[in-house]
Design a protein around this motif. Sequence first.
Motif, PDB file in Angstrom:
ATOM      1  N   UNK A 115      37.193  48.770  42.049  1.00  0.00           N
ATOM      2  CA  UNK A 115      36.313  48.105  43.012  1.00  0.00           C
ATOM      3  C   UNK A 115      35.282  47.233  42.297  1.00  0.00           C
ATOM      4  N   UNK A 116      34.820  47.685  41.136  1.00  0.00           N
ATOM      5  CA  UNK A 116      33.887  46.864  40.348  1.00  0.00           C
ATOM      6  C   UNK A 116      34.538  45.528  39.978  1.00  0.00           C
ATOM      7  N   UNK A 117      35.811  45.578  39.587  1.00  0.00           N
ATOM      8  CA  UNK A 117      36.516  44.331  39.255  1.00  0.00           C
ATOM      9  C   UNK A 117      36.585  43.429  40.479  1.00  0.00           C
ATOM     10  N   UNK A 118      36.955  44.025  41.610  1.00  0.00           N
ATOM     11  CA  UNK A 118      37.062  43.232  42.853  1.00  0.00           C
ATOM     12  C   UNK A 118      35.725  42.592  43.186  1.00  0.00           C
ATOM     13  N   UNK A 142      42.885  44.924  47.229  1.00  0.00           N
ATOM     14  CA  UNK A 142      42.845  43.476  47.370  1.00  0.00           C
ATOM     15  C   UNK A 142      42.590  42.728  46.086  1.00  0.00           C
ATOM     16  N   UNK A 143      42.905  43.351  44.942  1.00  0.00           N
ATOM     17  CA  UNK A 143      42.692  42.682  43.668  1.00  0.00           C
ATOM     18  C   UNK A 143      43.749  41.610  43.438  1.00  0.00           C
ATOM     19  N   UNK A 144      43.375  40.526  42.796  1.00  0.00           N
ATOM     20  CA  UNK A 144      44.354  39.543  42.333  1.00  0.00           C
ATOM     21  C   UNK A 144      45.109  40.208  41.187  1.00  0.00           C
ATOM     22  N   UNK A 169      51.572  56.738  36.567  1.00  0.00           N
ATOM     23  CA  UNK A 169      52.318  55.508  36.782  1.00  0.00           C
ATOM     24  C   UNK A 169      51.400  54.291  36.722  1.00  0.00           C
ATOM     25  N   UNK A 170      51.951  53.118  36.419  1.00  0.00           N
ATOM     26  CA  UNK A 170      51.148  51.890  36.456  1.00  0.00           C
ATOM     27  C   UNK A 170      50.506  51.709  37.835  1.00  0.00           C
ATOM     28  N   UNK A 171      49.318  51.117  37.886  1.00  0.00           N
ATOM     29  CA  UNK A 171      48.538  51.084  39.124  1.00  0.00           C
ATOM     30  C   UNK A 171      48.967  49.979  40.086  1.00  0.00           C
ATOM     31  N   UNK A 172      50.216  49.980  40.494  1.00  0.00           N
ATOM     32  CA  UNK A 172      50.715  48.925  41.369  1.00  0.00           C
ATOM     33  C   UNK A 172      50.036  48.998  42.739  1.00  0.00           C
ATOM     34  N   UNK A 173      50.145  50.145  43.395  1.00  0.00           N
ATOM     35  CA  UNK A 173      49.604  50.272  44.746  1.00  0.00           C
ATOM     36  C   UNK A 173      48.082  50.287  44.736  1.00  0.00           C
TER      37      UNK A 173
END
Length: 491
Positions: free
Chosen positions: A296-299, A332-334, A322-326
């Motif tokens: 969320x900080x990144x967003x 809503x991150x790019x 697992x990789x953080x796909x979902x």
Amino acid sequence: MNRRSFIKALLASSTASSFAGVRRSSGAEFILDPRNAPKSGRVLIKGGSIVTMNSSLPDFAGDLLIEDGKIAAIDRQIDSGNAQIIDASRLIVVPGFTETHRHTWQSCLRHLGANWSAAQYFANNFFKFGVVMRPEDVYAANLIGRLAALDDGITTLVDWSHIMNTPAHADAAVQGLRDVPARSVFAMGWPQAPDPSKWIVKSTQDISDDIRRVRKQHFSADGGLVTMAMAGRGPDFAVIPQVARDLSIARELGIPTTIHVGFASPGGIKAMKEAGLLGPDITHVHVKDSTDEELQFIRDSGGTVSISPLDEMLRVRWRRGLPPVVRTLERGLVTSLSCDSESTSSGDMFSIMKNTLAVGRFQASNPGDDRSEPANWNAASVISTRQIFEMATIQGAKTAGIEKVTGSFAVGKSADLLLLQSDNLAYHPLQNPVDAIVGAADAGCIEAIFVAGKPVKFGGKLIDDALVAKARRLATESRDYLFQKVGFVRG
């Protein structure tokens, strides 16, 4: 008729036709004759199935006009005028792929680490090969790595180059990218020699001021196919004051920054936020172990994310999720895609997309809590093939900061595009182009590639034979030198 005579006869008959010959084992034929690749000027791609990746322009069957390297018009029917015409009635027209994190300098070590763990990757690529790599090895790797990525449909690549052992290494890396007719971002990092640990274990080292020289000498203007970024160490590798120094230099030079973070432990992004360092000019690579709060900080900061699901699954690390796909999509991150390293993974965006979809669907249907399945629930409501394709195109362009240039189709944007066979046996009969591309296509489905309006692959074949031959020769020579230098014996 013997076999050799038969092949000669087959080739003779094919060159007399409008096709270039029989394609691969799929049984599909060449649709475009590589001898008739259009020259510079006006090119009309006519009657194709166009996937726009533009939210204000739905997909449709129609025409796309290229003029002066840009998309001059896109409509259901365009008057050809004096344009060279490509009959696209059997083709799917899509934006070129953008990959946002690849250590291209490792390309001559391709698949050497197919069975490596993450620890073995660092031990070999950094402490064994990286410390002895010459500028000519970096050039060879960037040349063949970038050329192969282009052949796979990656028209834009972020080259994450932490092999800056000397200024000559930096110059060689840039030249390797520039010698390939593709769009690249040279993300300049730190050296491996003489001791990689000084740069990746709570580093207090100052990066070299050579980044200022490279900016001035090679990238004094921000235009052109190859542009510049900083590959910063980030808080997983360096102490926060050094992370701050890296970012301040990049911001002073007016270039974006890409950092590895959240792949060793959580907390790095939070530490950057507390230090006031986050911003829209940072791409956060991996974020696998980052918390939901950190995402969320990144967003909130306007930053972007690059994930490497295929490599992260192949390069084993003990008890990592697992990789953080979902998780990235839900916030809503790019979010864009990357190969990371061809020493341990595949550089093929088609493979990366398939793996990302599989990981995302598994995550969507296996939540980490005990909630019951919602009524009328389906995986596509959480992660769809369209979202995966966005990651590989427009989201990738946004991550690289060039969404106004490429990543989707719109008048005025650069004509960076792929033409794929619509009747390839991999997915014929075609139902939905995006579903087919993400779910079943591979590089063998690519009929042509344009970068800035110029054909670089046509009739299923890269146009510059001499460049391909040079890349193969130099890559072989580099591999043999490196193996001899470190005493590595091929099995």
